[in-house]
Design a protein around this motif. Structure first.
Motif, PDB file in Angstrom:
ATOM      1  N   THR A 144       0.824  -1.212   0.000  1.00 18.48           N
ATOM      2  CA  THR A 144       0.000   0.000   0.000  1.00 18.48           C
ATOM      3  C   THR A 144       0.854   1.257   0.000  1.00 18.48           C
TER       4      THR A 144
ATOM      5  N   TYR B 294       0.243   5.558   0.740  1.00 19.44           N
ATOM      6  CA  TYR B 294      -0.673   6.575   1.241  1.00 19.44           C
ATOM      7  C   TYR B 294      -0.064   7.957   1.065  1.00 19.44           C
TER       8      TYR B 294
ATOM      9  N   GLN C 114      -2.213   9.466   6.047  1.00 21.30           N
ATOM     10  CA  GLN C 114      -1.595   8.321   6.717  1.00 21.30           C
ATOM     11  C   GLN C 114      -2.002   8.315   8.191  1.00 21.30           C
TER      12      GLN C 114
ATOM     13  N   THR D 160      -7.465   3.857   5.590  1.00 20.38           N
ATOM     14  CA  THR D 160      -6.961   2.517   5.342  1.00 20.38           C
ATOM     15  C   THR D 160      -7.543   1.986   4.043  1.00 20.38           C
TER      16      THR D 160
ATOM     17  N   SER E 201      -7.987  -1.200   1.383  1.00 24.45           N
ATOM     18  CA  SER E 201      -7.966  -2.654   1.341  1.00 24.45           C
ATOM     19  C   SER E 201      -8.577  -3.113   0.025  1.00 24.45           C
TER      20      SER E 201
ATOM     21  N   GLN F 201     -11.377   3.052   3.933  1.00 22.58           N
ATOM     22  CA  GLN F 201     -11.956   3.418   5.231  1.00 22.58           C
ATOM     23  C   GLN F 201     -11.332   4.731   5.672  1.00 22.58           C
TER      24      GLN F 201
END
Length: 115
Positions: free
Chosen positions: A57, A59, A64, A68, A70, A81
């Protein structure tokens, strides 16, 4: 052509949470990476988060620890999220995917953080 189904945007108060989802589909496509960019009024589009096959991942520094990303690879679906939202997170959020035929973008979903 890649088809996208984006959902989850809306209006939320500062400090609140939202979850964005984006499902990509298309015959003959391999979806290598999936992620989100955003564009606020009068500003350039910027990376929010990205996830590649294997789960690595990336960010933006500004999100950060609060956002999140996924992915459900079986469904070619990516989720974002977003917690502890701030007014400066207000923007149109665009799903994107790097495929074997190039980069494709979703239509965007509005996120507004305001009291």
């Amino acid at each position: 052509q890649v088809q996208f189904v984006e959902s989850g945007g809306g209006l939320v108060q500062p400090g609140g949470s939202l979850r964005l989802s984006c499902a990509a589909s298309g015959s003959g496509f391999t979806f290598y990476s999936m992620g989100w960019h955003r564009q606020a009024p009068g500003k350039q589009r910027e990376l929010v988060a990205n996830i590649i096959i294997g789960g690595r991942t990336i960010y933006a520094t500004s999100v950060q620890g609060r956002f999140t990303i996924s992915r459900d690879s079986a469904k070619n679906t990516v989720y974002l999220q977003m917690n502890s939202l701030k007014p400066e997170d207000t923007a149109v959020y665009y799903c994107n995917t790097q495929t074997n035929r190039g980069l494709a973008w979703g239509q965007g979903t509005q996120v507004t953080v305001s009291s």
